[in-house]
Design a protein around this motif. Structure first.
Motif, PDB file in Angstrom:
ATOM      1  N   ARG A   1      17.948  23.709  56.546  1.00  0.00           N
ATOM      2  CA  ARG A   1      16.694  23.330  56.269  1.00  0.00           C
ATOM      3  C   ARG A   1      16.309  22.672  55.049  1.00  0.00           C
ATOM      4  N   PHE A   2      17.214  23.303  54.146  1.00  0.00           N
ATOM      5  CA  PHE A   2      17.049  23.000  52.691  1.00  0.00           C
ATOM      6  C   PHE A   2      18.413  22.065  52.027  1.00  0.00           C
ATOM      7  N   LEU A   3      18.231  21.314  51.342  1.00  0.00           N
ATOM      8  CA  LEU A   3      19.147  20.435  50.699  1.00  0.00           C
ATOM      9  C   LEU A   3      19.966  21.527  49.557  1.00  0.00           C
ATOM     10  N   GLU A   4      21.266  21.912  49.926  1.00  0.00           N
ATOM     11  CA  GLU A   4      21.992  22.618  48.896  1.00  0.00           C
ATOM     12  C   GLU A   4      22.224  21.790  47.655  1.00  0.00           C
ATOM     13  N   HIS A   5      21.718  22.380  46.445  1.00  0.00           N
ATOM     14  CA  HIS A   5      21.649  21.579  45.134  1.00  0.00           C
ATOM     15  C   HIS A   5      22.459  22.319  43.945  1.00  0.00           C
ATOM     16  N   THR A   6      22.315  23.866  44.206  1.00  0.00           N
ATOM     17  CA  THR A   6      22.758  24.363  43.082  1.00  0.00           C
ATOM     18  C   THR A   6      24.166  24.411  42.604  1.00  0.00           C
ATOM     19  N   ARG A   7      24.422  24.356  41.206  1.00  0.00           N
ATOM     20  CA  ARG A   7      25.812  24.358  40.859  1.00  0.00           C
ATOM     21  C   ARG A   7      26.157  25.642  40.147  1.00  0.00           C
ATOM     22  N   VAL A   8      27.087  26.364  40.621  1.00  0.00           N
ATOM     23  CA  VAL A   8      27.512  27.648  40.193  1.00  0.00           C
ATOM     24  C   VAL A   8      29.098  27.885  40.060  1.00  0.00           C
ATOM     25  N   TYR A   9      29.333  28.331  38.851  1.00  0.00           N
ATOM     26  CA  TYR A   9      30.852  28.291  38.511  1.00  0.00           C
ATOM     27  C   TYR A   9      31.188  29.617  38.162  1.00  0.00           C
ATOM     28  N   TYR A  10      31.831  30.405  38.912  1.00  0.00           N
ATOM     29  CA  TYR A  10      32.187  32.126  38.790  1.00  0.00           C
ATOM     30  C   TYR A  10      33.467  32.542  38.698  1.00  0.00           C
ATOM     31  N   PHE A  11      33.937  33.258  37.768  1.00  0.00           N
ATOM     32  CA  PHE A  11      35.308  33.800  37.445  1.00  0.00           C
ATOM     33  C   PHE A  11      35.280  35.357  37.405  1.00  0.00           C
ATOM     34  N   ARG A  12      36.136  35.798  38.171  1.00  0.00           N
ATOM     35  CA  ARG A  12      36.310  37.501  37.941  1.00  0.00           C
ATOM     36  C   ARG A  12      36.735  37.691  36.557  1.00  0.00           C
ATOM     37  N   ASN A  13      37.562  37.085  35.751  1.00  0.00           N
ATOM     38  CA  ASN A  13      37.797  37.347  34.576  1.00  0.00           C
ATOM     39  C   ASN A  13      38.224  38.878  34.324  1.00  0.00           C
ATOM     40  N   ALA A  14      39.186  39.310  34.914  1.00  0.00           N
ATOM     41  CA  ALA A  14      39.573  40.579  34.852  1.00  0.00           C
ATOM     42  C   ALA A  14      38.643  41.895  35.011  1.00  0.00           C
ATOM     43  N   ASN A  15      37.793  41.564  35.898  1.00  0.00           N
ATOM     44  CA  ASN A  15      36.727  42.650  36.013  1.00  0.00           C
ATOM     45  C   ASN A  15      35.667  42.518  35.011  1.00  0.00           C
ATOM     46  N   ARG A  16      35.610  41.389  34.350  1.00  0.00           N
ATOM     47  CA  ARG A  16      34.600  41.218  33.168  1.00  0.00           C
ATOM     48  C   ARG A  16      33.830  39.658  33.636  1.00  0.00           C
ATOM     49  N   PRO A  17      33.245  39.578  34.912  1.00  0.00           N
ATOM     50  CA  PRO A  17      32.850  38.452  35.491  1.00  0.00           C
ATOM     51  C   PRO A  17      32.070  37.630  34.489  1.00  0.00           C
ATOM     52  N   GLN A  18      32.284  36.131  34.605  1.00  0.00           N
ATOM     53  CA  GLN A  18      31.327  35.044  33.725  1.00  0.00           C
ATOM     54  C   GLN A  18      30.833  34.259  35.102  1.00  0.00           C
ATOM     55  N   LEU A  19      29.500  33.843  34.782  1.00  0.00           N
ATOM     56  CA  LEU A  19      28.995  32.979  35.800  1.00  0.00           C
ATOM     57  C   LEU A  19      28.129  32.067  35.031  1.00  0.00           C
ATOM     58  N   TRP A  20      28.656  30.726  35.419  1.00  0.00           N
ATOM     59  CA  TRP A  20      27.854  29.558  34.826  1.00  0.00           C
ATOM     60  C   TRP A  20      27.076  28.833  35.949  1.00  0.00           C
ATOM     61  N   CYS A  21      26.002  28.148  35.433  1.00  0.00           N
ATOM     62  CA  CYS A  21      25.283  27.280  36.089  1.00  0.00           C
ATOM     63  C   CYS A  21      25.029  26.038  35.424  1.00  0.00           C
ATOM     64  N   GLY A  22      24.890  25.031  36.274  1.00  0.00           N
ATOM     65  CA  GLY A  22      24.711  23.726  35.503  1.00  0.00           C
ATOM     66  C   GLY A  22      24.138  22.602  36.370  1.00  0.00           C
TER      67      GLY A  22
END
Length: 734
Positions: free
Chosen positions: A636-657
């Motif tokens: 129904r909706f146009l998917e447009h989010t940009r997300v980049y996720y890394f587990r990083n040795a259980n210290r997760p980092q998540l980026w949006c852009g």
């Protein structure tokens, strides 16, 4: 596949060019959609090997086909299914205007040139032609055999002229002579009247005539350009239709029915609709331009008359007329598309709102608000100063972004506002608030990207409006489109200056914020806001790249940092940690990022890629990408989010852009990518991503041979639609 029409006795002025020949029954295949299957390659090869890459243009075309498939999905209301079919038509228009046109231009420069997958451009054009012909024919089958009959059951009817009642014929005749004939100018073709220059994607008719006109000229051919001011779909008055039905006639049917009135005293042997698609990409040479806005105005006029790339004709048009038109436009047989219905389907979009049948569309919902804003009593600045606020559109409202800017425009303590605008709409509340802020004496700087494709004219007008209000308007740079989604505000609080920022994955466009999925971050984090301020300074001024604390920005640090983060994940795995990477973006085409993901897979890292549209990475290749899964969500909706996720040795980092994983975004645009520093908000986004990975209703899996296979619940498995799940989680349905 043969595309040439044949001359038949039915190809005359009495035939209805809204649709001619019989078509075979529609075979519905909802589980597997793709292209010519390609065997998965041997995994023992260099990561640059062409067999490890899918063709970009073909992959893009596959996405458009997945959109078309939604027209067959009865999980969508019937008018929404019509909308998907029309979106497919609009998408295909742009695909030919930009992508196919680009390939044709590249061929003129180097006929041996090839893309990363090893195909020459000519081979790609041939494959595009095969796929497009197949699915254009399928599109009209879906329209004629599925959607129009389904709408008729709901008393919404598209009536060909053979079905008009006498009352309807009389009304059409009156409408034609009153509304159509006065604005139509037929053009007879003879030595003094050469073939006219037709506007890109305009509706036209080629007419074959017999007899002599008032000046003694013998019959031949004529062209009828349909004025763009005329609607392509005309609704019959309720009194004429009766029985509570909503009836429509196509403009093409009305012109066909009364074509003889345009050529009095002559005999019409045939009248056939056609449409030419032209190259619509803008080309501005930075060495020859002193004023970007003025140069673009000239290019916008030229866009309407670029080289022809596709010709659509009614499928009952005789072969000799089709050949005549192909020769006029310098096109080949593979550029010809015979259609069983209106040649300009996207203009049917008017029916969605015109029918006033909300029961045939998705029901409305009230976008939610995050807790800090639900019962807000004070200033937005106070709420953001307390903690970062995340919005997930369209499930959560875009209104807080507009309200915050409006508040800033009238707040005497706000000293400066800076904002990027890429697509915002011609009647934007955002632009009104920025203009008000400038009139109120605030330092307002707006970076407007004039070259946002097909929004150039609107953006030029908005720029003038802001300049008249006293804002500083910057057009960006000749060689780099400004695609970052950033807003920065400076406010005096208790004798000191405090910085605030909005960072997003989508445009500042209230309408698309109701249709596109995007994230918005409202923050007062000092270092993050400072980074936003530095990027604005870099865009507006000159000098070397500025060092940012958190923000990644293209074309400087984004690409290299994403590869470093992938390589860091590989190093963690080598030290015994479990690795995991998740990307969600619109497209993945950049080869070095693809190669980095291949290395991650070879290191044993599980990678989930949610790529809406174009994906050149080939998953599932043993020894190369067998730990990579690629899926596309179309709903129904146009998917447009940009997300980049890394587990990083259980210290997760998540980026949006704002950036997709494409060459143009990484190296030829100004983009921003921000870390979500608030771990609660980061976990919320990761939970959203996990919901997408559970989707088994609107999810398509990319297979190693290049096909997309639709996920379906198996056995007693619960049916999960990610978009419906998020809608219920964030918004209030009614």
């Amino acid at each position: 596949m043969s595309t040439k029409p044949t001359s038949t006795p039915e190809a005359s002025s009495t035939s209805d060019s809204d649709g001619g020949n019989e078509t075979p029954p529609l075979r519905v295949n909802r589980t597997k959609v793709g292209i010519r299957a390609r065997p998965a390659p041997d995994g023992d090869m260099a990561l640059t090997h062409p067999q490890l890459y899918f063709n970009r243009e073909i992959s893009t075309l596959q996405f458009h086909i997945r959109v078309l498939e939604q027209a067959l999905d009865d999980a969508h209301p019937i008018l929404n299914r019509v909308m998907f079919l029309l979106i497919f038509s609009s998408n295909l228009d742009e695909f030919f205007e930009i992508r196919v046109a680009g390939l044709k231009q590249a061929l003129l420069i180097d006929e041996h040139a090839h893309s990363r997958d090893g195909q020459t451009y000519q081979q790609t054009l041939n494959e595009i032609s095969d796929i497009a012909h197949e699915h254009v024919a399928r599109q009209y089958q879906i329209l004629n055999d599925v959607l129009i009959p389904a709408l008729e059951q709901e008393n919404v009817r598209f009536l060909r002229r053979s079905r008009w009642t006498k009352a309807q014929k009389d009304w059409v005749s009156d409408y034609f002579y009153r509304e159509i004939q006065p604005v139509i100018s037929p053009i007879g073709l003879d030595p003094s009247h050469p073939f006219p220059r037709l506007v890109n994607k305009s509706l036209n008719f080629i007419v074959e005539l017999e007899g002599s006109d008032a000046f003694g000229r013998s019959g031949g051919l004529a062209i009828i350009p349909a004025p763009r001011s005329l609607p392509r779909l005309i609704r019959f008055p309720e009194a004429i239709s009766g029985n509570g039905s909503v009836d429509y006639a196509f403009l093409s049917s009305m012109i066909h029915a009364h074509a003889d009135a345009l050529f009095p005293g002559m005999t019409i042997k045939g009248c056939y609709q056609f449409r030419l698609t032209r190259n619509a990409d803008l080309s501005v040479n930075p060495e020859e331009v002193s004023d970007l806005a003025s140069a673009l105005k000239g290019e916008l006029l030229a866009r309407r008359y670029g080289d022809g790339v596709r010709l659509e004709i009614a499928n009952n048009c005789p072969a000799h007329l089709a050949d005549f038109l192909l020769n006029q436009f310098g096109l080949m047989d593979q550029d010809l598309y015979l259609v069983d219905g209106p040649v300009n389907l996207s203009r049917m979009m008017a029916v969605i709102n015109d029918t006033h049948r909300s029961d045939l569309l998705y029901g409305p919902f009230v976008p939610g608000l995050p807790k800090p804003l639900k019962h807000r009593r004070g200033s937005y600045f106070d709420a953001v100063a307390q903690d970062d606020i995340l919005l997930h559109h369209p499930y959560q409202s875009f209104a807080p972004v507009e309200h915050w800017l409006k508040e800033a425009a009238s707040d005497p303590n706000v000293l400066a506002i800076k904002q990027t605008l890429y697509r915002t709409g011609p009647h934007s509340e955002i632009v009104s608030a920025l203009a008000d802020a400038a009139r109120n004496g605030k330092e307002v700087t707006v970076v407007i990207e004039l070259r946002a494709r097909f929004d150039e004219a609107d953006n030029i007008e908005l720029a003038s409006r802001l300049q008249e209000a006293g804002a500083n308007v910057i057009y960006g740079m000749m060689d780099f489109k400004i695609h970052a989604k950033l807003m920065h505000m400076v406010r005096r609080e208790q004798g000191e200056l405090r910085h605030y920022a909005h960072l997003g994955t989508g445009n500042y466009h209230a309408t698309t914020a109701k249709l596109y999925t995007d994230y918005s971050l409202l923050t007062a984090d000092h270092k993050l806001c400072r980074d936003v301020h530095l990027i604005f300074q870099q865009i507006a001024g000159m000098g070397q790249p500025r060092q940012t604390h958190y923000l990644l920005h293209a074309p400087f640090t984004l690409h290299s940092t994403l590869i470093e983060l992938i390589d860091r994940e590989i190093e963690h795995v080598k030290r015994g940690c479990k690795g995991y990477i998740l990307f969600k973006c619109n497209s993945l085409t950049e080869p070095r990022l693809i190669q980095a993901l291949y290395r991650a897979s070879q290191a044993g890292i599980e990678c989930d890629l949610i790529i809406r549209s174009t994906c050149c990475l080939r998953p599932g290749v043993e020894g190369v990408s067998d730990n990579i899964r690629v899926r596309s969500i179309v709903g129904r909706f146009l998917e447009h989010t940009r997300v980049y996720y890394f587990r990083n040795a259980n210290r997760p980092q998540l980026w949006c852009g704002s950036a997709d994983a494409m060459e143009r975004n990484m190296f030829h645009r100004v983009e921003s990518c921000f870390p979500v520093l608030n771990q609660k908000l980061a976990r919320q986004i990761k939970k959203d991503m996990d919901t997408y990975l559970l989707d088994n209703c609107q999810s398509w899996q990319l297979c190693a041979d290049g096909h997309y296979e639709r996920s379906t619940p198996s056995g007693d498995e619960e049916a999960i639609s990610a978009q419906e799940t998020l809608l219920y989680a964030y918004a209030l349905k009614r």
